[in-house]
Design a protein around this motif. Sequence first.
Motif, PDB file in Angstrom:
ATOM      1  N   ASN A 179       1.332  -0.076  -0.585  1.00  0.00           N
ATOM      2  CA  ASN A 179       1.355  -0.161   1.085  1.00  0.00           C
ATOM      3  C   ASN A 179       1.442  -1.747   1.626  1.00  0.00           C
ATOM      4  O   ASN A 179       1.730  -1.772   2.634  1.00  0.00           O
ATOM      5  CB  ASN A 179       0.190   0.721   1.572  1.00  0.00           C
ATOM      6  CG  ASN A 179       0.307   1.894   1.239  1.00  0.00           C
ATOM      7  OD1 ASN A 179       1.343   2.672   1.379  1.00  0.00           O
ATOM      8  ND2 ASN A 179      -0.715   2.666   0.808  1.00  0.00           N
ATOM      9  N   CYS A 232      -5.927  -6.615   4.862  1.00  0.00           N
ATOM     10  CA  CYS A 232      -5.919  -4.780   4.619  1.00  0.00           C
ATOM     11  C   CYS A 232      -7.429  -4.727   4.417  1.00  0.00           C
ATOM     12  O   CYS A 232      -8.289  -5.717   3.779  1.00  0.00           O
ATOM     13  CB  CYS A 232      -5.099  -4.546   3.740  1.00  0.00           C
ATOM     14  SG  CYS A 232      -5.730  -4.741   1.975  1.00  0.00           S
ATOM     15  N   CYS A 267      -9.040  -0.786  -0.366  1.00  0.00           N
ATOM     16  CA  CYS A 267      -9.303   0.523  -0.661  1.00  0.00           C
ATOM     17  C   CYS A 267      -9.359   0.865  -2.197  1.00  0.00           C
ATOM     18  O   CYS A 267      -9.333   0.012  -2.886  1.00  0.00           O
ATOM     19  CB  CYS A 267      -8.204   1.454  -0.077  1.00  0.00           C
ATOM     20  SG  CYS A 267      -6.630   1.579  -0.759  1.00  0.00           S
ATOM     21  N   ARG A 323      -7.027   1.298  -4.082  1.00  0.00           N
ATOM     22  CA  ARG A 323      -5.857   0.786  -4.745  1.00  0.00           C
ATOM     23  C   ARG A 323      -5.870  -0.920  -4.881  1.00  0.00           C
ATOM     24  O   ARG A 323      -4.977  -1.502  -5.552  1.00  0.00           O
ATOM     25  CB  ARG A 323      -4.483   0.824  -3.938  1.00  0.00           C
ATOM     26  CG  ARG A 323      -4.167   2.462  -4.033  1.00  0.00           C
ATOM     27  CD  ARG A 323      -2.966   2.716  -3.237  1.00  0.00           C
ATOM     28  NE  ARG A 323      -2.598   4.178  -2.908  1.00  0.00           N
ATOM     29  CZ  ARG A 323      -3.142   4.718  -1.875  1.00  0.00           C
ATOM     30  NH1 ARG A 323      -3.675   4.004  -0.971  1.00  0.00           N
ATOM     31  NH2 ARG A 323      -3.172   5.934  -1.665  1.00  0.00           N
ATOM     32  N   THR A 324      -6.788  -1.373  -4.348  1.00  0.00           N
ATOM     33  CA  THR A 324      -7.085  -2.895  -4.080  1.00  0.00           C
ATOM     34  C   THR A 324      -6.905  -3.638  -5.503  1.00  0.00           C
ATOM     35  O   THR A 324      -7.988  -3.015  -6.541  1.00  0.00           O
ATOM     36  CB  THR A 324      -8.186  -3.184  -3.494  1.00  0.00           C
ATOM     37  OG1 THR A 324      -8.185  -2.383  -2.107  1.00  0.00           O
ATOM     38  CG2 THR A 324      -8.309  -5.071  -3.127  1.00  0.00           C
ATOM     39  N   CYS A 329      -2.625  -4.276  -2.342  1.00  0.00           N
ATOM     40  CA  CYS A 329      -1.470  -3.752  -3.251  1.00  0.00           C
ATOM     41  C   CYS A 329      -0.296  -3.697  -3.015  1.00  0.00           C
ATOM     42  O   CYS A 329      -0.305  -4.045  -1.958  1.00  0.00           O
ATOM     43  CB  CYS A 329      -2.158  -2.401  -3.776  1.00  0.00           C
ATOM     44  SG  CYS A 329      -1.620  -1.292  -2.332  1.00  0.00           S
TER      45      CYS A 329
HETATM   46  S1  SF4 Z   1      -3.179   0.702   0.207  1.00  0.00           S
HETATM   47 FE1  SF4 Z   1      -3.309  -1.411  -0.460  1.00  0.00          FE
HETATM   48  S2  SF4 Z   1      -2.736  -2.640   1.574  1.00  0.00           S
HETATM   49 FE2  SF4 Z   1      -3.438  -0.628   2.061  1.00  0.00          FE
HETATM   50  S3  SF4 Z   1      -5.856  -0.956   2.172  1.00  0.00           S
HETATM   51 FE3  SF4 Z   1      -5.489  -0.112  -0.005  1.00  0.00          FE
HETATM   52  S4  SF4 Z   1      -4.897  -1.989  -1.038  1.00  0.00           S
HETATM   53 FE4  SF4 Z   1      -4.989  -2.798   0.978  1.00  0.00          FE
END
Ligand code: SF4
Length: 554
Positions: free
Chosen positions: A499, A462, A465, A467-468, A496
């Motif tokens: 997602n 991925c 973002c 949320r990482t 994460c």
């Molecule tokens: S939401 Fe989770 S899976 Fe999607 S880019 Fe962000 S960290 Fe990666």
Amino acid sequence: MNRRPTREVRVGRIGLGGKNPVRIQSMTTAAPEDVEGTVEECLRLAAAGCELTRISTPKTLDAARLEQVRTRLRERSIGTPLVADIHYLPAAALRAAETADKVRINPGNFADARFGREVVYSEEMYAAELRRIEKKARPLFEELKKRRKPLRIGANHGSLSKRILCRYGDTPKGMVESAMEYLRIGEKLGYFDFVLSMKASNPRVMAQAYRLLRLEMEKEGMEYPLHVGVTEAGEGEDGRIRSAVGIGAVLAEGLGDTIRVSLAEPPENEIPVCREIIRVFEEAKGNGAGPIRLLEPRRKASAVENLGGSSPVRILGEYGKEEIGECEIPVEGSIRAGGTWRDISDEEPLPRELPPAEVYRARISDAGAALSFVREVVRRIGPAPLILSYDVDRRPEGVSPEVAAAIALGVPLIEGFGDGIEVRSSGNAGRIPLSPSERHSLAIGVLQNSLTRISRVEIIACPSCGRTLFDLPEVTQIIKKRFSHLKGVRIAVMGCIVNGPGEMADADFGFVGGAPGKINLYRGRECVEKGVPIAEAYERMRDLIAASGRWVDP
Ligand code: SF4
């Protein structure tokens, strides 16, 4: 560059779609609560030429923080429009409608559960579900309409709702329908400022979904602009090739109003790659003509020795078997002694009738027009095998060999054309020719990332973002190094659990951030271990692969 007409929407100070240029965008990776870190990334992105910046806003409070980010950016005279990225929480989307210039929602999780037992929906049940979605989405449409702000309906392969999965499966058709439902509801409520995306890590799936979406929209008189991207493309050369193949296959059809390249690298690294992809099509002498075509399975060609028929797509070159060790067709003559070969160049007019030959080679010099050229060639050569041949030194100025070759060769390949590929390097325009091993490695990369022929491990990472939960570029590198020899094994590295599990599509194994510094390990969609400290997780992943019978010693 030919582009099919789309409706223009305004995103802050810029226009998107219509006659506007293809816009370049990216996404920050700092945690949502880290305003300073987000501002720093926005500044780096703006300096690199990013025209729209997306920021993860999982909670209502994060959506409110966008205002602080905007203020700090304005203080530094940066006016890049900001896009709020929403998953799950309609309340966060509603707040973001106030603070962001554009909102993105995922139709798979905005008003729907993703998991649960399988249900066979009757027409009445399905209609009731749509009424429920309308009720949930109505406040957002009304708020955005009042503020004249656009909404991206961003469907992702692997994160479709249970309702869509039960009716259409995890398919391009399901992705399209998932977005069309929101379009119909929005239009019914008098809202028309949509942008659409159909992302997948598999370039064939995403290209098919975008083309299908456009056809479905045309049937209903809609011309909404498209945001084009390949998700979880990975990093380095592979990430660039995969992105260029997928995005290229959409731009080649004259579709796409904004693009994002998702790399597991610092976000500003994505911007030059976007620019290169656009450049290839700006320089093209023909793309996007005629009716939109859906992807077909590989064209059936007659077998000529080890070319065509049921043979895998071969790599052709004069590199020499001894030198490279893997090249299957070392020289032209080895295809068939005395057989006829015919070269067809995109620099000469195509005759209506081609002289008969046992093998044809399409010599491509214009990467952005390669698909149109190859389609025309295929119409004229009957069942004879076709080699796609590209001289990387004919690429446009400022474009890397990998991006140009991905578009010239990878786009026709995912369309089902080509029984062999050849990467040439003539030293044109004073360029230093690639070495035989560089050309061979590039050809392997194109086959691997167009999913035409898998010859090494496939890493789906991925882009990270807010949320990482770990250092994604570093971990991706380590995974790539440790497991690179596992031919054909697909490993997803996801930042994460929000997602990650849904979006790792059909990976065999998953390495997913479960908590800060902790990893959850997956076999397919099943979580088999939770909360493994990151330092131990690599070895546990090896054990899991071994227990599944997929491990081989390097
Ligand atoms: S939401 Fe989770 S899976 Fe999607 S880019 Fe962000 S960290 Fe990666």
